[in-house]
Scaffold this motif. Structure first.
Motif, PDB file in Angstrom:
ATOM      1  N   VAL A  25       0.847  -1.193   0.000  1.00  0.00           N
ATOM      2  CA  VAL A  25       0.000   0.000   0.000  1.00  0.00           C
ATOM      3  C   VAL A  25       0.884   1.245   0.000  1.00  0.00           C
ATOM      4  O   VAL A  25       1.804   1.375   0.800  1.00  0.00           O
ATOM      5  CB  VAL A  25      -0.945  -0.001   1.218  1.00  0.00           C
ATOM      6  CG1 VAL A  25      -1.620   1.361   1.365  1.00  0.00           C
ATOM      7  CG2 VAL A  25      -1.986  -1.094   1.078  1.00  0.00           C
ATOM      8  N   GLY A  26       0.600   2.148  -0.886  1.00  0.00           N
ATOM      9  CA  GLY A  26       1.403   3.356  -1.035  1.00  0.00           C
ATOM     10  C   GLY A  26       2.363   3.286  -2.197  1.00  0.00           C
ATOM     11  O   GLY A  26       2.792   4.327  -2.707  1.00  0.00           O
ATOM     12  N   THR A  27       2.689   2.056  -2.630  1.00  0.00           N
ATOM     13  CA  THR A  27       3.540   1.913  -3.817  1.00  0.00           C
ATOM     14  C   THR A  27       2.694   1.832  -5.077  1.00  0.00           C
ATOM     15  O   THR A  27       3.218   1.962  -6.178  1.00  0.00           O
ATOM     16  CB  THR A  27       4.420   0.656  -3.716  1.00  0.00           C
ATOM     17  OG1 THR A  27       3.593  -0.515  -3.716  1.00  0.00           O
ATOM     18  CG2 THR A  27       5.257   0.681  -2.439  1.00  0.00           C
ATOM     19  N   PHE A  30      -3.773   4.686  -5.098  1.00  0.00           N
ATOM     20  CA  PHE A  30      -4.814   4.373  -4.117  1.00  0.00           C
ATOM     21  C   PHE A  30      -5.997   5.292  -4.369  1.00  0.00           C
ATOM     22  O   PHE A  30      -5.843   6.512  -4.515  1.00  0.00           O
ATOM     23  CB  PHE A  30      -4.294   4.576  -2.696  1.00  0.00           C
ATOM     24  CG  PHE A  30      -5.167   3.991  -1.622  1.00  0.00           C
ATOM     25  CD1 PHE A  30      -4.930   2.715  -1.138  1.00  0.00           C
ATOM     26  CD2 PHE A  30      -6.238   4.713  -1.107  1.00  0.00           C
ATOM     27  CE1 PHE A  30      -5.736   2.165  -0.136  1.00  0.00           C
ATOM     28  CE2 PHE A  30      -7.054   4.169  -0.123  1.00  0.00           C
ATOM     29  CZ  PHE A  30      -6.801   2.898   0.370  1.00  0.00           C
ATOM     30  N   VAL A  85       0.674   0.920   8.487  1.00  0.00           N
ATOM     31  CA  VAL A  85       0.746   1.523   7.150  1.00  0.00           C
ATOM     32  C   VAL A  85       0.151   2.919   7.204  1.00  0.00           C
ATOM     33  O   VAL A  85      -1.001   3.091   7.616  1.00  0.00           O
ATOM     34  CB  VAL A  85      -0.008   0.666   6.113  1.00  0.00           C
ATOM     35  CG1 VAL A  85       0.006   1.345   4.751  1.00  0.00           C
ATOM     36  CG2 VAL A  85       0.590  -0.726   6.033  1.00  0.00           C
ATOM     37  N   ALA A  86       0.910   3.911   6.823  1.00  0.00           N
ATOM     38  CA  ALA A  86       0.379   5.266   6.762  1.00  0.00           C
ATOM     39  C   ALA A  86      -0.654   5.355   5.645  1.00  0.00           C
ATOM     40  O   ALA A  86      -0.364   4.954   4.507  1.00  0.00           O
ATOM     41  CB  ALA A  86       1.509   6.262   6.512  1.00  0.00           C
ATOM     42  N   PRO A  87      -1.877   5.832   5.940  1.00  0.00           N
ATOM     43  CA  PRO A  87      -2.867   5.972   4.860  1.00  0.00           C
ATOM     44  C   PRO A  87      -2.294   6.809   3.722  1.00  0.00           C
ATOM     45  O   PRO A  87      -1.843   7.930   3.934  1.00  0.00           O
ATOM     46  CB  PRO A  87      -4.031   6.683   5.556  1.00  0.00           C
ATOM     47  CG  PRO A  87      -3.891   6.308   6.998  1.00  0.00           C
ATOM     48  CD  PRO A  87      -2.406   6.249   7.245  1.00  0.00           C
ATOM     49  N   PRO A  88      -2.270   6.258   2.502  1.00  0.00           N
ATOM     50  CA  PRO A  88      -1.605   6.955   1.395  1.00  0.00           C
ATOM     51  C   PRO A  88      -2.456   8.079   0.820  1.00  0.00           C
ATOM     52  O   PRO A  88      -3.688   8.029   0.882  1.00  0.00           O
ATOM     53  CB  PRO A  88      -1.417   5.841   0.362  1.00  0.00           C
ATOM     54  CG  PRO A  88      -2.567   4.924   0.618  1.00  0.00           C
ATOM     55  CD  PRO A  88      -2.807   4.954   2.098  1.00  0.00           C
ATOM     56  N   PRO A  89      -1.812   9.098   0.247  1.00  0.00           N
ATOM     57  CA  PRO A  89      -2.588  10.128  -0.456  1.00  0.00           C
ATOM     58  C   PRO A  89      -3.431   9.494  -1.563  1.00  0.00           C
ATOM     59  O   PRO A  89      -2.992   8.563  -2.247  1.00  0.00           O
ATOM     60  CB  PRO A  89      -1.513  11.056  -1.030  1.00  0.00           C
ATOM     61  CG  PRO A  89      -0.301  10.811  -0.197  1.00  0.00           C
ATOM     62  CD  PRO A  89      -0.371   9.369   0.202  1.00  0.00           C
ATOM     63  N   SER A  91      -5.252   9.139  -5.037  1.00  0.00           N
ATOM     64  CA  SER A  91      -5.071   9.595  -6.418  1.00  0.00           C
ATOM     65  C   SER A  91      -6.377  10.031  -7.058  1.00  0.00           C
ATOM     66  O   SER A  91      -6.419  11.001  -7.825  1.00  0.00           O
ATOM     67  CB  SER A  91      -4.445   8.475  -7.265  1.00  0.00           C
ATOM     68  OG  SER A  91      -3.196   8.102  -6.769  1.00  0.00           O
ATOM     69  N   PHE A 119      -6.653  10.773   4.734  1.00  0.00           N
ATOM     70  CA  PHE A 119      -5.719  10.200   3.766  1.00  0.00           C
ATOM     71  C   PHE A 119      -4.839  11.268   3.112  1.00  0.00           C
ATOM     72  O   PHE A 119      -3.675  11.015   2.797  1.00  0.00           O
ATOM     73  CB  PHE A 119      -6.475   9.460   2.653  1.00  0.00           C
ATOM     74  CG  PHE A 119      -7.073   8.153   3.084  1.00  0.00           C
ATOM     75  CD1 PHE A 119      -6.393   6.960   2.897  1.00  0.00           C
ATOM     76  CD2 PHE A 119      -8.330   8.114   3.687  1.00  0.00           C
ATOM     77  CE1 PHE A 119      -6.939   5.753   3.293  1.00  0.00           C
ATOM     78  CE2 PHE A 119      -8.887   6.909   4.089  1.00  0.00           C
ATOM     79  CZ  PHE A 119      -8.197   5.730   3.903  1.00  0.00           C
ATOM     80  N   ASP A 295      -5.245  -0.210  -6.032  1.00  0.00           N
ATOM     81  CA  ASP A 295      -5.949  -0.347  -4.755  1.00  0.00           C
ATOM     82  C   ASP A 295      -7.055   0.693  -4.663  1.00  0.00           C
ATOM     83  O   ASP A 295      -6.865   1.852  -5.032  1.00  0.00           O
ATOM     84  CB  ASP A 295      -4.985  -0.131  -3.584  1.00  0.00           C
ATOM     85  CG  ASP A 295      -3.911  -1.211  -3.486  1.00  0.00           C
ATOM     86  OD1 ASP A 295      -4.146  -2.320  -3.999  1.00  0.00           O
ATOM     87  OD2 ASP A 295      -2.858  -0.936  -2.884  1.00  0.00           O
TER      88      ASP A 295
END
Length: 409
Positions: A25-27, A30, A85-89, A91, A119, A295
């Motif tokens: 997650v994050g790579t 999202f 896991v840091a909630p990702p920004p 998209s 997020f 994701d």
């Protein structure tokens, strides 16, 4: 969203995902999908998870819903944080339904703010809201832009009064085009019009006029879908009773060809079997994330999610959804963990529908041999195949499901 999901395995009450699912997650891009399950009336062809006021019952009011959806957004961020896991920004955000614009711009903007708070939004985030043309006016559209929405999708379906009546649509023939113009004036960067072809009683002239009316509104994106008569709908009952004829496959194919030619002449190019855009920048980035296996977290009753090869879906009725959220538990009704083979199959099923097609390396030897035969039959582009990609021709798009079956048999 249509139809009933599989039973699946139980979703943990705390919503925890398998470690392998959250590892990346994050790579990957999202996205957030937010389902607003309300409609003023039910269209006769629709089997989506939507409810009119008379179908809701106590404990599931439209007024309370934004609070419940906001709670699930916070819950989603908390699930990731609890697993380190840091909630990702985000998209892309897509607010669908139902008729999301039955909520006010202020309510919708409030939900978007919760996404920002929990997020964060990417600097170039695409933020889409769906709308029925008779649920907004120019002032409401200005309010949505002020709230942070960058793209809007109107359910036009047809410009024929007769066709709209058969579909149980409530807007007037010219309303969607008028809304598209208002949306441009309000400052939306992207405007989509949804069309449906193959409605019983629709003529070639009806379809050509609908296309012309849509293009006259100068959208940068058009979606065109063949009508599917779904079991359990009023339309299906009318077809079964013989009141209306079932859609004819040859007619549907001819209508698609008419649409593709007209859109192309107007400067819109296909990028997915049912979608055309004026440029790559005008494509619906949110849907592209679906088609490329990214994701996304689905918020709301019946919403589906996918993170790292785990797919799950929420309970369908707003009342049960509100009850789950009220206890702090996951609203998930079931989930499935996809195997490597299942993920690869989905990659082929979805990738072949895109204008970029598939790398031949993504097919096994038998699939590559089938691709060669499909190119010889005019279903795949021979020039693309020569440089290692399987790309549908126009004839291949008409027979996309058959091509997929042959490539994955």
């Amino acid at each position: 969203m249509a139809g009933l999901p599989p039973a699946g395995e139980p979703v943990p009450a705390d919503g925890a995902l398998p470690p392998a699912a959250v590892a990346g997650v994050g790579t990957r891009p999202f996205a957030i999908y937010l389902h607003v399950p309300f409609c003023a009336s039910r269209c006769g062809y629709c089997d989506f998870n939507t409810y009119t006021a008379t179908e809701l019952g106590p404990g599931a009011s439209r007024e309370e819903y934004p609070e419940h959806a906001a709670a699930e957004i916070r819950f989603a961020a908390g699930v990731l944080a609890a697993q380190g896991v840091a909630p990702p920004p985000v998209s892309t955000v897509f607010v669908g339904g139902g008729t999301p614009t039955l909520l006010t711009p202020r309510q919708l903007g409030g939900l978007l703010q919760v996404v920002r708070d929990e997020f964060g939004l990417a600097l170039d985030a695409e933020v889409t809201v769906e709308s029925n043309p008779d649920s907004v006016d120019a002032k409401a559209l200005e309010g949505l832009v002020d709230a942070g929405f960058t793209r809007i999708s109107f359910g036009m379906q047809s410009s024929s009064t007769r066709v709209l009546q058969i579909l149980d649509r409530t807007h007037t023939p010219g309303r969607a085009a008028e809304c598209a113009r208002w949306a441009r004036e309000a400052g939306f960067a992207g405007v989509n019009l949804d069309l449906i072809y193959g409605t019983p009683g629709e003529t070639d002239a009806d379809w050509e006029n609908s296309i012309a009316a849509a293009l006259a509104a100068a959208p940068d994106h058009v979606s065109a879908y063949a009508l599917i008569v779904e079991d359990g709908t009023r339309l299906a009952a009318r077809v079964r009773r013989g009141e209306l004829p079932a859609p004819d496959d040859d007619v549907l194919a001819a209508r698609y060809e008419i649409a593709d030619a007209a859109f192309g002449a107007a400067g819109l190019s296909w990028y997915e079997v049912s979608n055309w855009a004026t440029s790559p920048a005008a494509r619906c980035r949110h849907n592209v994330l679906y088609w490329t296996g990214a994701d996304w977290w689905g918020i709301g009753p019946g919403a589906h999610s996918h993170v790292g090869g785990v797919r799950w879906w929420n309970v369908r009725h707003p009342r049960e959804y509100a009850a789950r959220i009220g206890t702090g538990a996951s609203p998930g009704a079931g989930r499935e963990v996809l195997s490597a083979d299942e993920r690869h199959l989905e990659h082929v099923l979805l990738g072949i529908r895109l204008v970029e097609g598939l790398a031949l390396a993504d097919l096994d030897p038998a699939g590559r041999r089938v691709a060669e035969r499909a190119a010889a039959d005019g279903l795949l582009d021979a020039t693309a195949l020569a440089v290692g990609r399987a790309v549908l021709t126009l004839r291949g798009r008409l027979l996309a499901d058959a091509v997929v079956r042959s490539l994955t048999a």
